[in-house]
Design a protein around this motif. Structure first.
Motif, mmCIF file in Angstrom:
data_model
loop_
_atom_site.group_PDB
_atom_site.id
_atom_site.type_symbol
_atom_site.label_atom_id
_atom_site.label_comp_id
_atom_site.label_asym_id
_atom_site.label_seq_id
_atom_site.Cartn_x
_atom_site.Cartn_y
_atom_site.Cartn_z
ATOM 1 N N VAL A 182 0.840 -1.209 0.000
ATOM 2 C CA VAL A 182 0.000 0.000 0.000
ATOM 3 C C VAL A 182 0.867 1.248 0.000
ATOM 4 N N GLU A 183 1.878 1.310 0.863
ATOM 5 C CA GLU A 183 2.726 2.503 0.936
ATOM 6 C C GLU A 183 3.509 2.702 -0.354
ATOM 7 N N GLY A 184 3.876 1.620 -1.032
ATOM 8 C CA GLY A 184 4.595 1.775 -2.285
ATOM 9 C C GLY A 184 3.711 2.258 -3.407
ATOM 10 N N ALA A 185 2.443 1.817 -3.414
ATOM 11 C CA ALA A 185 1.526 2.207 -4.495
ATOM 12 C C ALA A 185 0.893 3.570 -4.271
ATOM 13 N N PHE A 186 0.722 3.979 -2.994
ATOM 14 C CA PHE A 186 0.049 5.247 -2.687
ATOM 15 C C PHE A 186 0.922 6.076 -1.737
ATOM 16 N N SER A 187 2.139 6.380 -2.134
ATOM 17 C CA SER A 187 3.067 7.138 -1.281
ATOM 18 C C SER A 187 2.744 8.629 -1.233
ATOM 19 N N HIS A 188 1.975 9.140 -2.220
ATOM 20 C CA HIS A 188 1.606 10.560 -2.216
ATOM 21 C C HIS A 188 0.238 10.697 -2.893
ATOM 22 N N VAL A 189 -0.771 11.013 -2.086
ATOM 23 C CA VAL A 189 -2.146 11.136 -2.593
ATOM 24 C C VAL A 189 -2.781 12.395 -2.007
ATOM 25 N N ARG A 190 -3.833 12.876 -2.716
ATOM 26 C CA ARG A 190 -4.671 13.983 -2.229
ATOM 27 C C ARG A 190 -6.091 13.447 -2.120
ATOM 28 N N THR A 240 -3.432 16.083 1.986
ATOM 29 C CA THR A 240 -2.333 15.523 1.206
ATOM 30 C C THR A 240 -1.443 14.711 2.127
ATOM 31 N N GLY A 241 -1.088 13.474 1.692
ATOM 32 C CA GLY A 241 -0.236 12.621 2.502
ATOM 33 C C GLY A 241 0.006 11.296 1.822
ATOM 34 N N LYS A 242 0.223 10.250 2.612
ATOM 35 C CA LYS A 242 0.474 8.911 2.080
ATOM 36 C C LYS A 242 -0.409 7.907 2.792
ATOM 37 N N LEU A 243 -0.779 6.843 2.053
ATOM 38 C CA LEU A 243 -1.586 5.782 2.638
ATOM 39 C C LEU A 243 -0.676 4.780 3.333
ATOM 40 N N THR A 244 -1.179 4.227 4.437
ATOM 41 C CA THR A 244 -0.463 3.192 5.166
ATOM 42 C C THR A 244 -1.486 2.303 5.847
ATOM 43 N N THR A 245 -1.033 1.222 6.432
ATOM 44 C CA THR A 245 -1.929 0.320 7.157
ATOM 45 C C THR A 245 -1.533 0.289 8.627
ATOM 46 N N TYR A 246 -2.502 -0.142 9.432
ATOM 47 C CA TYR A 246 -2.273 -0.312 10.868
ATOM 48 C C TYR A 246 -2.522 -1.780 11.179
ATOM 49 N N PRO A 247 -1.454 -2.576 11.246
ATOM 50 C CA PRO A 247 -1.645 -4.021 11.402
ATOM 51 C C PRO A 247 -2.386 -4.404 12.681
ATOM 52 N N GLY A 248 -2.276 -3.626 13.689
ATOM 53 C CA GLY A 248 -2.929 -3.989 14.946
ATOM 54 C C GLY A 248 -4.435 -4.058 14.834
ATOM 55 N N ARG A 249 -5.047 -3.374 13.846
ATOM 56 C CA ARG A 249 -6.497 -3.394 13.681
ATOM 57 C C ARG A 249 -6.924 -3.771 12.258
ATOM 58 N N SER A 250 -5.976 -4.121 11.420
ATOM 59 C CA SER A 250 -6.268 -4.493 10.038
ATOM 60 C C SER A 250 -7.010 -3.372 9.313
ATOM 61 N N LYS A 251 -6.525 -2.127 9.483
ATOM 62 C CA LYS A 251 -7.133 -0.973 8.852
ATOM 63 C C LYS A 251 -6.088 -0.237 8.038
ATOM 64 N N TYR A 252 -6.584 0.484 7.048
ATOM 65 C CA TYR A 252 -5.688 1.370 6.311
ATOM 66 C C TYR A 252 -6.082 2.807 6.639
ATOM 67 N N GLN A 253 -5.153 3.744 6.539
ATOM 68 C CA GLN A 253 -5.378 5.138 6.918
ATOM 69 C C GLN A 253 -4.425 6.025 6.143
ATOM 70 N N ILE A 254 -4.743 7.321 6.127
ATOM 71 C CA ILE A 254 -3.897 8.296 5.474
ATOM 72 C C ILE A 254 -3.170 9.109 6.530
#
Length: 529
Positions: free
Chosen positions: A32-40, A92-106
């Protein structure tokens, strides 16, 4: 029915790789971080909260989906827009995941308003909120000084605004200007503008840097987003809390920001703020000269009127010469009477002085009289002193004799006590008890008289013999025992001879007489002292 002892069937072999939950979670995170490193992302803020650590947590939503968002503390302080629930923004930022809750966030790095409509909505809500707190009340506004000595300006140091203000001040009325340079748009602009307003208020009145009498907060024109820093709460609250009057000059005449409501005066342009700050010097000089001319004209008219009034009053007054004639004549009369009076008084005083001088004695007579009296007092004092010394001497001698008498009496008492002790000892030694203790005995007749001689012994007489430790009865005899018995049988007892005193008693009486005679002689000798 299968054979129980047969071998189990072999498991099918698969070439699909096997992952643990952690490995798969981190693989997804890298993807996810590699594909969406900079999004609006555009959306409406929901569930906003600020943690004690300073991090911001929220959600961005639209009609079809919701995405968690987070802004770390370092970026939160630099956001151009402060997040609020219901505010539509572009993050504006980057997408990442939070493994502790199986969620993705910006992870938000910057944030801006999503269109002018959202800004106007936020502006209206903020205006209502600050107005409810009373920051826009007319009673809070302060009067602008007519001619300030020092003017503080908060604006950009490189724009045309500062040049326009200084040029207009120079044309109208040159003043001492202090510039606090700030950025007027972008990240952190609101905090710097608020700090500049507070900084001018913190300047001491008696410090090295002069304290401004008036502040001008200015910026050139621009869009609503460009002017948004002057709508932030930090700027509004700093303007409302300023002890120094503030003129806001932000944008053009048609531009309106919240600082215009909180300031003490709003100027349509920065140039208009300079015109409000100071009057025109030439016009002021002309006004002063006109007032001076009118003042002089009024003084001349007033003086002329008073002169005419004084002349009118003087016509009703009598001539000064006429007034002085009567007064001069009365003064001469009084002077004549005064001369006669003091001469008469002087003669009377001289006469009284002569009478008194005849009654007074000369100083020599007074001195002789006082000298005689002093000699008499001196003689009396000498006699009194001698008499006093004599009485003191007699008293002293009497005190000495009294002391000697007391000492003699004490010595006499000691001698008498010593002599009495000696007599007691001698009396004790002469007592018949001491003689009895040495083996002697006392013989008493029946009538109690002592038998002290053998010649007085009568045969057959019953007697009592006293020893040192008691008495014993006995019968006396003369010659043989037979004669003694015969004498006892005789009924008649011959007349006893005259009683004789014991020798020991006679000797004791003579000794006491001699001792008493010696004591009397000693007492007479002691009385001589």
């Amino acid at each position: 029915m299968s054979d129980l002892f047969s071998k189990p069937a072999a498991k099918p072999v698969s070439n699909v790789p096997e992952f643990s939950v952690t490995e798969l979670s981190f693989e997804l995170k890298r993807t996810v971080e590699g594909a969406f490193s900079h999004v609006r992302v555009r959306g409406e803020i929901s569930g906003f909260k600020r943690a004690a650590s300073g991090h911001m947590y929220m959600a961005l939503k639209d009609a079809g989906a919701v995405m968690d968002a987070i802004c770390w503390k370092g970026n939160a302080s630099r956001l151009a827009v402060q997040p609020e629930d219901g505010l539509e923004v572009v993050a504006t930022g980057k997408l990442t995941t939070y493994p502790g809750r199986s969620k993705y966030q910006i992870v938000i790095e910057t944030m801006e308003m999503a269109g002018e409509g959202a800004l106007l909505k936020l502006l209206e809500e903020r205006k209502k909120k600050l107005a409810a707190e009373g920051l826009f009340d007319p009673d809070r506004k302060k009067e602008i000084p007519y001619l300030p000595e020092v003017i503080g300006i908060v604006t950009s140091p490189t724009g045309a605004v500062i040049r326009d203000i200084l040029h207009r001040l120079q044309d109208r009325f040159p003043r001492h200007v202090l510039l606090w340079p700030v950025v007027v748009q972008g990240d952190g602009a609101a905090e710097k503008i608020a700090a500049a307003i507070d900084g001018f208020n913190q300047i001491s009145i008696d410090g090295d840097v002069p304290r401004p009498d008036l502040l001008i907060v200015a910026r050139g024109g621009g869009s609503l987003e460009d002017l948004w820093s002057f709508n932030e709460e930090a700027v509004i609250r700093a303007t409302a809390a300023s002890d120094i009057p503030v003129i806001s000059a932000v944008g053009h005449e048609t531009d309106t920001t919240l600082i215009d409501f909180a300031s003490d005066r709003r100027a349509p342009t920065p140039t208009g703020a300079a015109e409000m700050a100071v009057p025109v010097r030439v016009d002021l000089l002309a006004t002063v000269k006109d007032l001076e001319r009118r003042l002089l004209s009024a003084q001349y008219r007033s003086l002329d009127m008073k002169m005419r009034h004084l002349e009118g009053l003087s016509r009703g007054l009598p001539k000064p010469d006429a007034l002085l004639q009567n007064v001069t004549q009365r003064l001469d009369d009084v002077a004549d009477k005064l001369d006669i009076g003091w001469r008469s008084r002087l003669q009377s005083s001289q006469h009284k002085l002569d009478q008194l001088s005849g009654r007074l004695r000369s100083p020599a007579q007074l001195l002789d009289s006082k000298t005689d009296k002093l000699n008499s007092i001196n003689q009396r004092l000498i006699q009194a002193t001698k008499a006093l010394q004599s009485r003191k001497s007699d008293r002293f001698e009497a005190m000495r004799l009294g002391d000697r008498l007391d000492q003699s009496f004490e010595r006499l008492q000691e001698k008498q006590k010593s002599r009495l002790d000696q007599l007691a000892i001698r009396l004790e030694n002469l007592s018949h008890k001491k003689v009895l203790e040495r083996g002697f005995a006392v013989i008493q007749r029946s009538d109690g008289s002592l038998l002290s001689s053998v010649k007085a012994v009568e045969a057959g007489e019953a007697v009592k013999v006293q020893f040192a430790d008691g008495h014993a009865d006995a019968v006396l005899g003369v010659g043989s025992f037979t004669q003694a018995m015969e004498a006892v049988r005789q009924p008649d007892v011959k007349k006893r001879k005259k009683k004789e005193k014991p020798i020991e008693a006679v000797e004791e009486k003579e000794t006491l007489k001699k001792a008493k005679k010696k004591d009397i002689t000693d007492d007479r000798q002691d009385s001589l002292f």
